[in-house]
Design a protein around this motif. Structure first.
Motif, PDB file in Angstrom:
ATOM      1  N   ALA A   6       0.830  -1.207   0.000  1.00 52.14           N
ATOM      2  CA  ALA A   6       0.000   0.000   0.000  1.00 52.14           C
ATOM      3  C   ALA A   6       0.866   1.259   0.000  1.00 52.14           C
ATOM      4  O   ALA A   6       0.554   2.247  -0.669  1.00 52.14           O
ATOM      5  CB  ALA A   6      -0.934  -0.007   1.209  1.00 52.14           C
ATOM      6  N   LEU A   9      -1.214   4.002  -1.728  1.00 56.92           N
ATOM      7  CA  LEU A   9      -2.543   3.779  -1.164  1.00 56.92           C
ATOM      8  C   LEU A   9      -2.557   3.847   0.348  1.00 56.92           C
ATOM      9  O   LEU A   9      -3.589   3.602   0.967  1.00 56.92           O
ATOM     10  CB  LEU A   9      -3.060   2.390  -1.589  1.00 56.92           C
ATOM     11  CG  LEU A   9      -3.114   2.123  -3.083  1.00 56.92           C
ATOM     12  CD1 LEU A   9      -3.463   0.665  -3.330  1.00 56.92           C
ATOM     13  CD2 LEU A   9      -4.110   3.049  -3.748  1.00 56.92           C
ATOM     14  N   SER A  10      -1.429   4.160   0.946  1.00 56.35           N
ATOM     15  CA  SER A  10      -1.315   4.138   2.399  1.00 56.35           C
ATOM     16  C   SER A  10      -2.270   5.139   3.031  1.00 56.35           C
ATOM     17  O   SER A  10      -2.349   6.297   2.631  1.00 56.35           O
ATOM     18  CB  SER A  10       0.119   4.459   2.820  1.00 56.35           C
ATOM     19  OG  SER A  10       0.227   4.386   4.219  1.00 56.35           O
ATOM     20  N   ASP A  11      -3.007   4.665   4.029  1.00 51.13           N
ATOM     21  CA  ASP A  11      -3.950   5.537   4.733  1.00 51.13           C
ATOM     22  C   ASP A  11      -3.410   5.955   6.099  1.00 51.13           C
ATOM     23  O   ASP A  11      -4.149   6.424   6.950  1.00 51.13           O
ATOM     24  CB  ASP A  11      -5.307   4.844   4.884  1.00 51.13           C
ATOM     25  CG  ASP A  11      -5.215   3.563   5.691  1.00 51.13           C
ATOM     26  OD1 ASP A  11      -4.101   3.164   6.053  1.00 51.13           O
ATOM     27  OD2 ASP A  11      -6.275   2.971   5.969  1.00 51.13           O
TER      28      ASP A  11
END
Length: 103
Positions: free
Chosen positions: A46, A51-53
């Motif tokens: 991610a 895409l890292s949250d």
């Protein structure tokens, strides 16, 4: 949750001397390690894919807590069949323990 259910099902549970014991196996340890490695791989992927949250160590702790909760419930259900019960007393010891003298 699924890993916890599987670990609970495949952990060893037995009665001996008035007590009920449980023990993990090589399979249950492998499941735990695969769970942690999968979470690490997903987080790494991610990050590199953008895409890292912002997830972190707290997610890992929550994942492990859920796994242990489900595993414990399955083991408790299996242990009750073997005679485990909720109690503060030790079914093997019939007399209260006396403290050792302090020298």
């Amino acid at each position: 949750m699924v890993v916890g259910l599987v670990r609970g099902k495949y952990s060893l549970v037995w009665a001996e001397g008035g007590r009920v014991y449980s023990q993990g196996t090589a399979f249950t340890i492998t499941l735990f390690l695969l769970l942690v490695l999968t979470k690490f791989a997903m987080g790494t992927a991610a990050y590199f894919l953008g895409l890292s949250d912002g997830g972190g160590f707290g997610e890992v702790l929550l994942m492990i807590a859920l796994m242990v909760a489900f595993q414990a419930q399955i083991i408790w259900t299996r242990a009750r069949v073997l005679g485990a019960r909720r109690s503060d007393t030790d079914p093997v010891v019939t007399e209260p323990a006396t403290p050792a003298p302090v020298h």
